[in-house]
Enzyme design. Structure first.
Site, mmCIF file in Angstrom:
data_model
loop_
_atom_site.group_PDB
_atom_site.id
_atom_site.type_symbol
_atom_site.label_atom_id
_atom_site.label_comp_id
_atom_site.label_asym_id
_atom_site.label_seq_id
_atom_site.Cartn_x
_atom_site.Cartn_y
_atom_site.Cartn_z
ATOM 1 C CG PHE A 6 41.039 38.247 36.016
ATOM 2 C CD1 PHE A 6 41.460 37.235 37.264
ATOM 3 C CD2 PHE A 6 41.747 39.162 35.230
ATOM 4 C CE1 PHE A 6 42.837 37.348 37.285
ATOM 5 C CE2 PHE A 6 43.260 39.140 35.607
ATOM 6 C CZ PHE A 6 43.734 38.099 36.602
ATOM 7 C CG ASP A 7 33.531 35.632 36.698
ATOM 8 O OD1 ASP A 7 32.454 36.166 36.160
ATOM 9 O OD2 ASP A 7 33.396 35.236 38.160
ATOM 10 C CE LYS A 8 30.522 42.875 37.063
ATOM 11 N NZ LYS A 8 29.894 42.676 38.502
ATOM 12 C CB THR A 9 29.787 38.129 39.942
ATOM 13 O OG1 THR A 9 29.628 39.338 38.957
ATOM 14 C CG2 THR A 9 29.266 38.384 41.034
ATOM 15 C CG ASP B 155 33.015 32.751 40.732
ATOM 16 O OD1 ASP B 155 32.742 33.274 39.525
ATOM 17 O OD2 ASP B 155 32.198 33.065 41.949
#
Ligand code: ADP
Ligand code: MG
Length: 346
Positions: free
Chosen positions: A34-37, A234
């Site tokens: 997962f990307d964070k932001t 995203d």
């Protein structure tokens, strides 16, 4: 047939599937990255802390920061441009704007050469941070991202930016963990902030301070370790990693380039939809196997009879009319079985 119906069922549940392969691969995935932001967090950053070094007037600092960020497409830029209205800051023209991916931005405003970005970026530019450098840890421990503002090579202001987890993230991550998946956070943000955000989530690994091109390399490394990897992201900076992953999953709320690079889109950017996608993938594959079973069984029975192979033993011979009826029935049962996917509860 199953894939077609499954894809339609997914669309109703907020999961857009671009290619059949993704639906078939997803149920075999062992690691989720997962990307964070914007993926785990809301991606709506707000400036909640600031430190004034009293070198320039505060309003001047806000003007420099907001003017520079008004050109940037980075998610953090929104935090600055939003503040303009409340603070009566007027924007100035920027020349020689440059975005340094994963680090920050630079440009000229009036007599100032302005730089805005994270600690590593400031160090790279040779800007003395002094004790302000500790803000990265102090604010990072509260999950905030620290952004430094320098004018003419001098640090003038520090911003603490907050971006809370989406309300649905904790539940989704807990359930994905329960499903036995290995969960990894991958972010360009600093290690302290990443750890603080990850504290509330049962993640297996937190990989921070990675530049966009390194994100892709991390996925490759996991794949070399025999992991089948799905990546959820995203941003523009996630696009290469999304394309590299065995299944790329974009947030529908994210950038167009992320959506284009991914094979699955979660329409509302709600990670609980990822659980639905997994369930759908399992159900679709089960459905395909059932259909293969039907087809085999009909053929196993029908073909030897039709071919007269069994005639000497059982006196069985299939008339062409019955054979074609059996064939049709086999197709009908496959279609009926595939259509059951429509009623799958997700
Ligand atoms: P993420 O992986 O969390 O989406 P990025 O790789 O895009 O993060 O950025 C990493 C870090 O670089 C940010 O956390 C921020 O500190 C800094 N940064 C990048 N672009 C900007 C910008 N336009 N303004 C301020 N900081 C920035
Ligand atoms: Mg992001």
């Amino acid at each position: 047939m199953s894939v077609m119906v499954g894809t339609g069922r997914g669309a109703l549940a907020g999961v857009l599937i671009k290619n059949a392969e993704a639906l078939e691969t997803l149920h075999k995935v062992t690691t989720l990255v997962f990307d964070k932001t914007g993926t785990l967090t809301e991606g709506k950053p707000k400036i909640t802390m600031f430190a004034d070094l009293r070198i320039l007037r505060a309003l001047e600092c806000w003007r420099l920061a907001a003017s520079l960020e008004s050109i940037s497409e980075h998610p953090l830029a929104k935090a600055f441009t939003q503040e303009i209205t409340g603070r009566k800051v007027t924007l100035s023209a920027v020349t020689e704007f440059r975005s340094h991916t994963g680090k920050g931005i630079t440009g000229n405003i009036g007599e100032y050469a302005v730089a805005l970005g994270n600690r590593n970026f400031m160090e790279e530019l040779g800007i003395e941070l002094g004790i302000a450098s500790e803000k990265t840890e102090a604010w990072g421990n509260h999950g905030m991202t620290t952004v430094f503002l320098a004018a003419n090579k001098q640090l003038v202001y520090v911003f603490g930016i907050e971006d809370p987890l989406k309300s649905t993230t904790a539940e989704a991550i807990a359930q994905l963990k329960q499903a036995g998946l290995r969960l990894v956070m991958l972010t360009g943000d600093n290690q302290t902030t990443a750890n603080a955000v990850a504290r509330e989530l049962p993640l297996d690994e937190v990989i921070a301070e990675v530049l966009p091109d390194q994100k892709r390399a991390v996925i490759e490394r996991l794949q070399r370790d025999n992991q089948l990897v799905a990546m959820a992201g995203d941003g523009i900076n996630d696009a290469p990693a999304l394309a590299q992953a065995n299944v790329g999953i974009a947030m529908g709320t994210g950038t167009d380039i992320a959506i284009q690079s991914a094979s699955i889109t979660l329409v509302k950017g709600d990670l609980r939809a990822l659980l639905r996608a997994l369930k759908l993938s399992h159900a679709t594959m089960r459905n395909i196997r059932q259909n293969l079973f039907f087809a085999f069984v009909y053929n196993l029975i029908g073909v030897p009879i039709a071919a007269g192979v069994l005639y000497p033993w059982f006196g069985l011979l299939l008339s062409p009319m019955l054979a074609s009826a059996a064939m049709t029935f086999s197709s009908v049962s496959v279609i009926t079985n595939a259509l059951r996917l429509r009623k799958l509860s997700l």
